[in-house]
Design a protein around this motif. Structure first.
Motif, short mmCIF file in Angstrom:
data_model
loop_
_atom_site.label_atom_id
_atom_site.label_comp_id
_atom_site.label_asym_id
_atom_site.label_seq_id
_atom_site.Cartn_x
_atom_site.Cartn_y
_atom_site.Cartn_z
N GLY A 196 0.81 -1.20 0.00
CA GLY A 196 0.00 0.00 0.00
C GLY A 196 0.84 1.26 0.00
O GLY A 196 2.08 1.21 0.06
N PHE A 197 0.15 2.38 -0.06
CA PHE A 197 0.81 3.67 -0.20
C PHE A 197 0.19 4.67 0.77
O PHE A 197 -1.00 4.59 1.10
N GLU A 198 1.02 5.62 1.21
CA GLU A 198 0.55 6.72 2.04
C GLU A 198 0.84 8.02 1.31
O GLU A 198 1.96 8.22 0.81
N ILE A 199 -0.18 8.87 1.24
CA ILE A 199 -0.14 10.08 0.43
C ILE A 199 -0.14 11.29 1.37
O ILE A 199 -1.13 11.53 2.08
N TYR A 200 0.95 12.04 1.38
CA TYR A 200 1.05 13.27 2.15
C TYR A 200 0.73 14.43 1.22
O TYR A 200 1.44 14.65 0.23
N CYS A 201 -0.38 15.13 1.52
CA CYS A 201 -0.81 16.22 0.66
C CYS A 201 -1.17 17.44 1.49
O CYS A 201 -1.28 17.36 2.72
N ARG A 202 -1.36 18.58 0.83
CA ARG A 202 -1.78 19.78 1.53
C ARG A 202 -3.23 19.61 1.98
O ARG A 202 -4.05 19.08 1.25
N PRO A 203 -3.55 20.07 3.19
CA PRO A 203 -4.92 19.88 3.71
C PRO A 203 -6.01 20.39 2.77
O PRO A 203 -7.07 19.76 2.64
N GLU A 204 -5.74 21.51 2.09
CA GLU A 204 -6.77 22.07 1.20
C GLU A 204 -6.99 21.23 -0.06
O GLU A 204 -7.98 21.44 -0.77
N GLU A 205 -6.09 20.31 -0.34
CA GLU A 205 -6.23 19.45 -1.51
C GLU A 205 -6.72 18.04 -1.16
O GLU A 205 -6.96 17.22 -2.04
N ALA A 206 -6.88 17.77 0.14
CA ALA A 206 -7.20 16.41 0.58
C ALA A 206 -8.57 15.94 0.07
O ALA A 206 -8.72 14.79 -0.37
N SER A 207 -9.57 16.80 0.11
CA SER A 207 -10.92 16.39 -0.29
C SER A 207 -10.95 15.98 -1.76
O SER A 207 -11.57 14.97 -2.11
N ARG A 208 -10.29 16.74 -2.62
CA ARG A 208 -10.29 16.41 -4.04
C ARG A 208 -9.53 15.11 -4.30
O ARG A 208 -9.96 14.27 -5.09
#
Length: 369
Positions: A196-208
């Protein structure tokens, strides 16, 4: 009373009909449909997790590697850029303050992922330990949302949303990537026993990103998955949970994790003397796996008994019915003389003694593709 924090994906969880629980000061989805259905999806297809409650700390500077060699029991200076290692922060007496994943993003830049319940403690402890080094320590928890895709088809799902070299991304590796149009950090790590994978993203982009993963993954059998199935998945995989198998009163050696302590590094590190003493003395109690053919599951805190004498010889730390194996499983700390596989013991389940057998950990190991 402090109000629980919501992750950036709170609205998505509500829309999906999640049930919530307070976990380490965060409002987290515990399940969406059923624990077993979500667990089975991760084992057979894929599950989608919100892990934004985890703590992210960054250590940056010319002596960042040396600072972490001193602060942690492992040897972060030996981590190649783009790779990660499991490590621990221990006290002077060897007790475990937290278990961590340490990513090396560049020669002078490390990302440390701490358990949600311990983030503030880890930050305060590291502030003291790195004070003499030329580094900057940042609490970056609010800078990241964390989404995990775990399961046998996770690579196929991500391949539709990123041009990153997923085959080249090894286990416990991390890379900068673009996924669904967003710049992210993509790690091949997890806490389920599956690929599996873990995705670190900016909070404002998480929903999309969450929505795109659901849209792309649903035809593959991807299901949103909550904390309940995450717990049974990690239990089957024999992975310790801080507060259950790991605590301030235990050292890595009781937990069978002495291998994470790098005594060979030149740098002195906090807890070295106490940990060396524990290594040489041997642990008096050890973590083991237990299985039962009964219908009732041992639970955390239940006493483990010697059937010949009725004497308490251990304590359950985690236990549940195993959806994958079809019978109850548990982890427990027992006196060292009972650690051999095949040893027959009993667990006191609400006044009744149920038979259990010591087995090697993990209970479940995925098939390598």
């Amino acid at each position: 009373m402090t109000e629980s924090r919501a992750t950036p994906l709170q609205a998505e969880h509500q829309q999906l009909g999640a049930s919530f629980t307070d976990f380490a000061g965060w409002t987290m989805p515990v399940r969406y449909t059923s624990d077993i259905a979500e667990h089975t999806a991760v084992r057979t297809t894929a599950g989608l997790f919100d892990l934004s409650h985890m703590g992210e700390l960054e250590v940056i500077g010319a002596t960042a590697a040396a600072a972490l060699d001193h602060s942690l029991v492992g040897q972060p200076s030996k981590i190649a850029p783009g790779r990660a290692r499991y490590s621990m922060l221990c006290a002077e007496d060897g007790g475990i303050i937290d278990d961590l994943v340490v990513y090396r993003l560049a020669d002078d830049h490390f990302l440390i992922v701490a358990n949600a319940s311990n983030t503030a403690v880890v930050l305060a402890e590291l502030e003291q330990r790195v004070a003499g080094f030329a580094v900057e320590l940042r609490d970056a928890t609010d800078c990241w949302a964390l989404i995990a895709v775990q399961g046998p088809v996770s690579k196929q799902i991500l391949a539709e949303l990123t041009e990153a070299d997923l085959d080249g991304l090894k286990y416990y590796a991390i890379t900068e990537a673009k996924l669904a149009g967003s710049n992210i950090l993509l790690a091949r790590t997890g806490y389920t026993g599956e690929d599996g994978f873990e995705i670190y993203c900016r909070p404002e982009e998480a929903s999309r990103i969450w929505a795109e993963l659901l849209r792309t993954g649903t035809p593959y059998g991807l299901k949103p998955a909550g904390l309940a199935c995450r717990d049974t998945l990690r239990l089957e995989a024999g992975m310790p949970l801080y507060g259950n198998e790991l605590s301030r009163e235990l050292t890595p050696f009781e937990a069978g994790l002495g291998r994470v302590v790098a005594f060979g590094k030149e740098a002195d590190f906090v807890g070295r003397e106490a940990l060396a003493r524990r290594r040489d003395e041997g642990a008096q109690r050890v973590l083991v796996g237990l299985t039962s053919t009964g219908r009732r599951s041992p639970r955390s805190g239940y006493a483990v008994l010697d059937p010949a004498t009725g004497r308490t010889v251990g304590t359950i730390t985690s236990g549940a019915p195993s959806p994958t194996l079809g019978h109850p499983i548990a982890m427990a700390y027992v006196d060292g003389i009972y650690e051999e596989a095949g040893t027959r013991l009993q667990v006191d389940i609400r006044g009744t003694q149920d038979d259990v057998v010591v087995v090697p950990l993990p209970f479940y190991r995925r098939q390598e593709s």
